[in-house]
Design a protein around this motif. Structure first.
Motif, PDB file in Angstrom:
ATOM      1  N   UNK A 259      -1.120  -0.225  -0.827  1.00 49.83           N
ATOM      2  CA  UNK A 259      -0.691  -0.866   0.301  1.00 49.83           C
ATOM      3  C   UNK A 259       0.585  -1.544   0.315  1.00 49.83           C
ATOM      4  N   UNK A 260       1.358  -1.241   1.374  1.00 52.07           N
ATOM      5  CA  UNK A 260       2.622  -1.677   1.369  1.00 52.07           C
ATOM      6  C   UNK A 260       2.979  -2.445   2.741  1.00 52.07           C
ATOM      7  N   UNK A 261       2.254  -1.959   3.851  1.00 58.00           N
ATOM      8  CA  UNK A 261       2.457  -2.380   5.274  1.00 58.00           C
ATOM      9  C   UNK A 261       1.197  -2.177   6.155  1.00 58.00           C
ATOM     10  N   UNK A 262       1.390  -2.794   7.398  1.00 64.01           N
ATOM     11  CA  UNK A 262       0.146  -2.488   8.334  1.00 64.01           C
ATOM     12  C   UNK A 262       0.730  -2.017   9.759  1.00 64.01           C
ATOM     13  N   UNK A 263       0.053  -1.324  10.307  1.00 58.92           N
ATOM     14  CA  UNK A 263       0.617  -0.556  11.443  1.00 58.92           C
ATOM     15  C   UNK A 263      -0.324  -0.943  12.867  1.00 58.92           C
ATOM     16  N   UNK A 264       0.362  -1.430  13.930  1.00 69.62           N
ATOM     17  CA  UNK A 264      -0.091  -1.906  15.051  1.00 69.62           C
ATOM     18  C   UNK A 264       0.604  -0.924  16.208  1.00 69.62           C
ATOM     19  N   UNK A 265      -0.215  -0.891  17.213  1.00 64.62           N
ATOM     20  CA  UNK A 265       0.339  -0.045  18.317  1.00 64.62           C
ATOM     21  C   UNK A 265       1.026  -1.023  19.247  1.00 64.62           C
ATOM     22  N   UNK A 266       2.172  -0.854  19.599  1.00 66.38           N
ATOM     23  CA  UNK A 266       2.977  -1.853  20.455  1.00 66.38           C
ATOM     24  C   UNK A 266       2.467  -2.051  21.874  1.00 66.38           C
ATOM     25  N   UNK A 267       1.896  -1.043  22.421  1.00 64.21           N
ATOM     26  CA  UNK A 267       1.391  -1.013  23.763  1.00 64.21           C
ATOM     27  C   UNK A 267      -0.330  -1.375  23.732  1.00 64.21           C
ATOM     28  N   UNK A 315      -1.021 -10.826   3.181  1.00 63.73           N
ATOM     29  CA  UNK A 315      -0.975 -10.767   1.893  1.00 63.73           C
ATOM     30  C   UNK A 315      -1.923  -9.456   1.432  1.00 63.73           C
ATOM     31  N   UNK A 316      -1.848  -9.153   0.252  1.00 68.58           N
ATOM     32  CA  UNK A 316      -2.567  -7.587  -0.056  1.00 68.58           C
ATOM     33  C   UNK A 316      -3.910  -8.322  -0.277  1.00 68.58           C
ATOM     34  N   UNK A 317      -4.862  -7.595   0.088  1.00 67.90           N
ATOM     35  CA  UNK A 317      -6.150  -7.987  -0.267  1.00 67.90           C
ATOM     36  C   UNK A 317      -6.790  -8.558  -1.495  1.00 67.90           C
ATOM     37  N   UNK A 318      -6.072  -8.085  -2.740  1.00 68.51           N
ATOM     38  CA  UNK A 318      -6.322  -8.583  -4.082  1.00 68.51           C
ATOM     39  C   UNK A 318      -4.997  -9.523  -4.344  1.00 68.51           C
ATOM     40  N   UNK A 319      -4.393 -10.044  -3.449  1.00 65.18           N
ATOM     41  CA  UNK A 319      -3.243 -11.193  -3.869  1.00 65.18           C
ATOM     42  C   UNK A 319      -3.582 -12.084  -4.729  1.00 65.18           C
ATOM     43  N   UNK A 320      -4.969 -12.604  -4.592  1.00 70.15           N
ATOM     44  CA  UNK A 320      -5.390 -13.845  -5.277  1.00 70.15           C
ATOM     45  C   UNK A 320      -6.038 -13.340  -6.659  1.00 70.15           C
ATOM     46  N   UNK A 321      -6.196 -12.065  -6.664  1.00 71.55           N
ATOM     47  CA  UNK A 321      -7.133 -11.579  -7.901  1.00 71.55           C
ATOM     48  C   UNK A 321      -6.232 -11.347  -9.089  1.00 71.55           C
ATOM     49  N   UNK A 322      -5.192 -10.913  -8.913  1.00 69.77           N
ATOM     50  CA  UNK A 322      -4.381 -10.233  -9.912  1.00 69.77           C
ATOM     51  C   UNK A 322      -2.801 -10.425  -9.349  1.00 69.77           C
ATOM     52  N   UNK A 323      -2.124 -10.915 -10.510  1.00 66.98           N
ATOM     53  CA  UNK A 323      -0.549 -11.200  -9.948  1.00 66.98           C
ATOM     54  C   UNK A 323       0.148  -9.703  -9.757  1.00 66.98           C
ATOM     55  N   UNK A 326       0.677  -9.291  -5.937  1.00 66.45           N
ATOM     56  CA  UNK A 326       1.118 -10.713  -5.237  1.00 66.45           C
ATOM     57  C   UNK A 326       2.150 -10.262  -4.300  1.00 66.45           C
ATOM     58  N   UNK A 327       1.967  -9.428  -3.253  1.00 72.48           N
ATOM     59  CA  UNK A 327       2.878  -8.873  -2.584  1.00 72.48           C
ATOM     60  C   UNK A 327       2.522  -8.921  -0.874  1.00 72.48           C
ATOM     61  N   UNK A 328       3.430  -8.883   0.017  1.00 78.22           N
ATOM     62  CA  UNK A 328       3.108  -9.000   1.674  1.00 78.22           C
ATOM     63  C   UNK A 328       3.256  -7.756   2.303  1.00 78.22           C
ATOM     64  N   UNK A 329       2.464  -7.521   3.017  1.00 82.05           N
ATOM     65  CA  UNK A 329       2.560  -6.092   3.768  1.00 82.05           C
ATOM     66  C   UNK A 329       3.116  -6.643   5.265  1.00 82.05           C
ATOM     67  N   UNK A 381      -1.968   5.375 -12.617  1.00 80.44           N
ATOM     68  CA  UNK A 381      -1.184   5.234 -13.954  1.00 80.44           C
ATOM     69  C   UNK A 381      -1.814   3.878 -14.696  1.00 80.44           C
ATOM     70  N   UNK A 382      -1.494   4.022 -16.004  1.00 83.74           N
ATOM     71  CA  UNK A 382      -2.524   3.013 -16.889  1.00 83.74           C
ATOM     72  C   UNK A 382      -1.682   1.587 -16.539  1.00 83.74           C
ATOM     73  N   UNK A 383      -0.689   1.203 -16.167  1.00 85.03           N
ATOM     74  CA  UNK A 383      -0.195  -0.006 -15.574  1.00 85.03           C
ATOM     75  C   UNK A 383      -0.608  -0.480 -14.426  1.00 85.03           C
ATOM     76  N   UNK A 384      -1.501   0.230 -13.752  1.00 85.00           N
ATOM     77  CA  UNK A 384      -1.841  -0.306 -12.247  1.00 85.00           C
ATOM     78  C   UNK A 384      -2.820  -1.427 -12.385  1.00 85.00           C
ATOM     79  N   UNK A 385      -2.531  -2.555 -11.867  1.00 80.50           N
ATOM     80  CA  UNK A 385      -3.797  -3.703 -12.351  1.00 80.50           C
ATOM     81  C   UNK A 385      -5.077  -3.144 -11.874  1.00 80.50           C
ATOM     82  N   UNK A 386      -6.045  -3.560 -12.576  1.00 80.42           N
ATOM     83  CA  UNK A 386      -7.568  -3.499 -12.331  1.00 80.42           C
ATOM     84  C   UNK A 386      -7.998  -2.149 -12.397  1.00 80.42           C
ATOM     85  N   UNK A 387      -7.010  -1.174 -11.977  1.00 78.83           N
ATOM     86  CA  UNK A 387      -7.760   0.107 -11.905  1.00 78.83           C
ATOM     87  C   UNK A 387      -7.048   1.311 -12.624  1.00 78.83           C
TER      88      UNK A 387
END
Length: 955
Positions: A259-267, A315-323, A326-329, A381-387
């Motif tokens: 996840x990198x963003x969230x979409x809302x409808x303007x109307x 904040x990403x839903x796993x923001x507080x689980x693994x560094x 730690x990114x924003x959407x 990918x092997x370097x993806x945290x948790x999974x």
């Protein structure tokens, strides 16, 4: 018959009849005899003789859509090839130079998969290509034998194959032209991706099937609660101790790590809802449903239009689980977020969704910022945290557990929904962003374009559809919708067995080499000389020299297999197969395939021809349905409900398959099983028996000496020719628009009703009893001779073996094959229409008489109709009609006596005919026994045997 013959005894009157005789057997014995016809066609070089016979005549080009060179032919193949064969043969008979050059699609994934199953996955590129080429040729040889066995005539010695070196080079020429026309670009973009193929897929290669998925509602914590409050017009959140969240709903848990963003409808209006789990941001129309799903109670604190929430950060839903998370959407406004279901908020993983990708690009994301943790094999990918290292489908429960432990999973449930699958592997696919090569559908800049397209490719293709004839007509809307709504065409694949994209990319900038078009020509020359394998072995140093080669990477992608077949109009029709004699740039008359090819070969051919020539490569498109069993289920190996062409040919004959296909309405699915084929066998026998009667009763007829001039033919014979000519007009009209089942139906009715139940029935007495060289008999034979000429040609496109078998018997020494002939001109008199009208009424009256005779027969008062004497009471019009037949009335009604009296309504009275049965004619006559020398014969029989012979006027 000569009057010098000795008196006959009761035992040899049969020998005095003109009984029919023919070497054409009653039983076709098709399974045994068809292979001999195929061998004869090959031995005599029939196809080449057909071409020579039509040299200089107008061309008719049916361009063969190449079947894939993999596996035994099935009944779907048979339907396709036989339809094509019937069209080409009917055009050949219509006088066209109707070449048929069969083709094969030879590259692509299914062959690679077959090689991997046989030899393992660790083959070198060179080894894979060598084995794939050999395998494809084996498959072609096998399929070719199957198509020949079906009676398909074509240039089997010179088929086209997409893997021919010249065609591989021709495909590269098409790609170069597409580039020069300004339609090619390279970009990072989500495309359908199959983990089994480990390659991108085209829209054509996707099918939909039900899939079970876990839905999940996931909470994203507000990074700045005060900014959220302000967006809702609040000075602060009412309870500062409570956290605030936006909640999304998705069916693709595996995309949450990206996840990198969230979409809302303007109307849409959104609500901030106070609950025991914090403040929740939800679409206002969905608040009640969401709270019920979350098992929460809540109250709305404030509402606001979606456009007021743009750019808020969560904040990403796993923001507080693994560094690593730690990114924003950011909130990005997008129309595709709706309040139809879910929460009204869409989570955006731009690498795995087209809408997500486009909205993030529009927001200002760079390609390098797009997260792509899913590898080509479906493993994180092997370097993806948790999974890291987990297969995405198996990782779903792990992701759900992680979200639950983090306190971010609001709800989950399992649903079944329609989901895209790979049409080869039948496994779920995903959208996956990779750098691919695309053909642009709409306006935009193209790589190395020599010109800017005047109008978009989409608009050009849609205009071309309007100029195309569709059979059936509903194919037009189907193809139009597919072109109108399709995305850009991703033409690159990450495989080994195919035509290369001969590009070199700079190692740092990833820009194409500035001399790309020049290098293209080198690649074309290499491929034309040694095939795609030669290019595969070519190194950057070979092309660029050592110094430049150090700066560039050679692209290893191959072209989509639909580009292979879709480009054949260019190099096959106008290049590698000069046998077509097809003017360069001219469209084929017809493409014919199953209706699934609106999204396949028809589609890709249209796009490439529109790009190169501004029009479709075909004047007409014909589509047929699938083969299904009697329950309407598509025939398949897995269901075990198929009927195999080879098995049917060995048991019943390929002719039965041909007649089954010809008699089916191919615009829908074509149903077949053993019961259906048994009915087809019965139909075949009726046609064959009629043909045998015609051949037998013309066996002693020499048209050069025995033919009766048209105006001297008996009236019923003139009518028979007029009726045949009218039928032929119908049949040829059907052939012109590629309709076969009406031809078969009308031929069957003609054989059973026009001929069997009327004309031939009435004719037997005249053929068998009158003198051998009498006008009466030769008139009948003249009509039968013309009818047989016509009928053999009507049936030849679908009953090819039978027509070829009958042709040398009927017309010895005329030509080597019925297919060298053209449709026959049936001579008719000037009053042909009037004759048809008159005799149709006579036949209707005869039907009434037959019903009355049958009623008397049922009561046991008579046997055959020749025991009957009938009196017809007729209205003035019918009276005039029937009296015009004179003494021949009884021969038309096949009774021993017949008379007509005037009246006000039509009726028929049936009585026993007076007299005795003539031993030769079987008619009852009071003259039987009057001649003591021939006591068993009537005066008519005696005259035919020993006198001047009877005279017929009408029938």
């Amino acid at each position: 018959m000569s009057n010098e013959k000795s008196p006959a005894t009761a035992n040899d009157y049969r020998s005095k009849l003109n009984l029919p005789d023919t070497p054409f057997p009653m039983r076709g014995d098709l399974p045994k005899r068809e292979p001999a016809w195929i061998a004869k066609w090959e031995e005599q070089g029939l196809y080449q003789k057909l071409r020579a016979a039509r040299k200089g005549q107008p061309l008719f080009v049916l361009h063969d859509g190449p079947p894939y060179a993999n596996g035994q032919i099935h009944m779907g193949h048979a339907v396709n090839k036989i339809l094509k064969d019937m069209i080409v043969k009917s055009r050949q008979l219509d006088g066209f130079d109707a070449a048929y050059i069969p083709g094969w699609d030879c590259h692509g994934l299914p062959i690679e998969n077959a090689i991997e199953k046989l030899h393992g996955r660790n083959l070198s590129r060179d080894d894979m290509q060598a084995k794939a080429r050999a395998f494809a040729q084996e498959q072609i040889d096998q399929q070719m034998a199957g198509f020949k066995r079906l009676g398909v005539l074509g240039d089997w010695d010179n088929p086209y194959k997409t893997m021919n070196f010249a065609n591989e080079a021709g495909e590269l020429r098409v790609l170069k032209k597409v580039m020069e026309k300004g339609f090619l670009y390279r970009g990072l973009k989500p495309v359908y991706w199959c983990f089994d193929c480990q390659s991108s897929l085209a829209e054509f290669e996707i099918e939909y099937a039900d899939k079970k998925s876990d839905t999940l509602d996931v909470a994203f914590k507000a990074n700045d609660p005060q900014a959220l409050a302000s967006a809702f017009g609040l000075p602060t959140l009412p309870d500062a101790a409570k956290d605030a969240f936006v909640v999304i709903w998705t069916t693709t848990a595996w995309t949450i790590p990206a996840n990198q963003a969230l979409n809302l409808n303007p109307e849409i209006d959104y609500a901030l809802v106070d609950t025991a789990k914090g403040y929740l941001l939800l679409a206002l129309p969905l608040v009640e449903k969401c709270l019920e799903r979350f098992a929460l109670e809540g109250s709305i604190v404030a509402t606001v239009a979606g456009k007021q929430l743009a750019n808020l950060q969560f904040q990403h839903p796993l923001y507080e689980v693994d560094a690593g998370y730690r990114r924003l959407a950011p909130v990005i406004l997008a129309d595709y977020a709706t309040a139809d279901d879910g929460t009204g908020i869409v989570h955006s993983a731009p690498a795995y969704g087209v809408d997500d990708f486009n909205s993030c690009m529009g927001y200002g994301f760079k390609h390098t910022e797009i997260l792509t943790p899913v590898q080509s094999n479906g493993v994180y990918a092997a370097d993806l945290p948790l999974f890291g290292g987990q297969y995405i489908w198996k990782a779903v429960p792990v992701i759900l557990d992680a979200l639950k432990l983090a306190g971010r999973l609001m709800a989950t449930q399992t649903i079944s929904h329609s989901y895209p699958h790979c049409w080869r592997h039948k496994t779920p696919v995903i959208y996956r962003a990779t750098a691919q090569w695309f053909v642009r559908m709409d306006e935009g800049e193209g790589l190395f374009a020599k010109e800017k397209p005047a109008i978009s490719l989409r608009a050009t293709a849609l205009a071309a559809i309007e100029q195309t004839n569709f059979y059936p007509a509903n194919g037009k809307a189907r193809l139009h919708d597919m072109i109108a709504n399709r995305p850009d065409w991703g033409i690159s694949r990450q495989r080994n067995w195919g035509v290369p994209l001969p590009f070199f990319l700079h190692k740092e900038t990833e820009q194409l080499h500035p001399r790309t078009l020049e290098l293209f020509d080198k690649a074309i020359a290499i491929v034309e000389e040694g095939g795609v394998e030669a290019w595969s072995r070519t190194t950057p140093e070979d092309i660029l020299g050592a110094e430049e080669a150090a700066q560039y990477n050679k692209v290893n992608d191959i072209l989509d297999v639909w580009f292979d077949s879709g480009s054949t109009f260019s190099h096959v029709l106008h290049g590698t197969h000069a046998a077509y004699g097809h003017p360069h740039g001219q469209e084929a008359d017809l493409y014919l395939e199953g209706h699934d090819q609106h999204r396949g070969w028809f589609h890709s051919s249209l796009l490439l021809s529109s790009a190169l020539n501004g029009r479709a490569p075909y004047k007409g498109l014909l589509t047929h349905g699938f083969t299904v069993d009697s329950q309407g289920r598509k025939m398949s190996k897995s269901l075990g409900n198929g009927i195999e062409p080879d098995a049917v040919s060995k048991k019943l004959g390929a002719e039965i398959i041909r007649l089954w296909i010809a008699s089916s309405d191919y615009s829908g699915d074509i149903a077949g099983d053993d019961k259906v084929l048994a009915r087809v066998v019965d139909s075949y026998r009726r046609i064959r028996n009629t043909l045998r009667f015609l051949l037998a009763n013309t066996s002693d007829f020499n048209p050069a000496t025995d033919a009766v001039p048209l105006e001297q033919l008996l009236e019923i014979d003139q009518y028979a020719l007029a009726r045949a000519a009218a039928l032929q007009e119908d049949i040829l009209a059907h052939y012109k628009v590629y309709e076969f089942h009406p031809v078969v139906a009308k031929l069957q009715v003609y054989c059973s009703e026009d001929l069997g139940a009327f004309y031939l029935d009435a004719l037997k007495d005249r053929l068998y009893v009158t003198q051998e060289n009498s006008l009466a008999r030769r008139s009948a034979q003249t009509a039968l001779w013309h009818i047989t000429h016509a009928m053999l040609r009507w049936m030849a496109p679908f009953l090819s073996f039978t027509a070829e078998e009958a042709w040398p018997i009927f017309a010895p020494g005329q030509s080597e094959s019925i297919f060298i002939e053209t449709f026959y001109h049936i001579p008719t008199t000037a009053n042909a229409d009037g004759l048809c009208e008159k005799w149709e009424r006579i036949r209707a009256i005869r039907d009434v008489a037959n019903k009355e005779i049958e009623a008397v027969r049922t009561e046991g008062h008579l046997g055959s109709s020749l025991q009957a004497a009938i009196t017809i009471t007729a209205t003035p019009t019918d009276y005039e009609l029937l009296t015009s037949l004179g003494e021949d009335l009884k021969y038309v009604f096949i009774t021993s006596q017949a008379q007509v009296v005037p009246g006000q309504a039509l009726s028929v009275a049936v009585a026993l005919a007076p007299g005795k049965k003539c031993a030769m004619t079987w008619h009852y006559s009071e003259t039987v026994g009057q001649d003591t020398e021939h006591p068993e014969l009537s005066a008519r029989a005696i005259s035919n045997l020993y006198g001047s012979g009877e005279v017929r006027h009408i029938a």
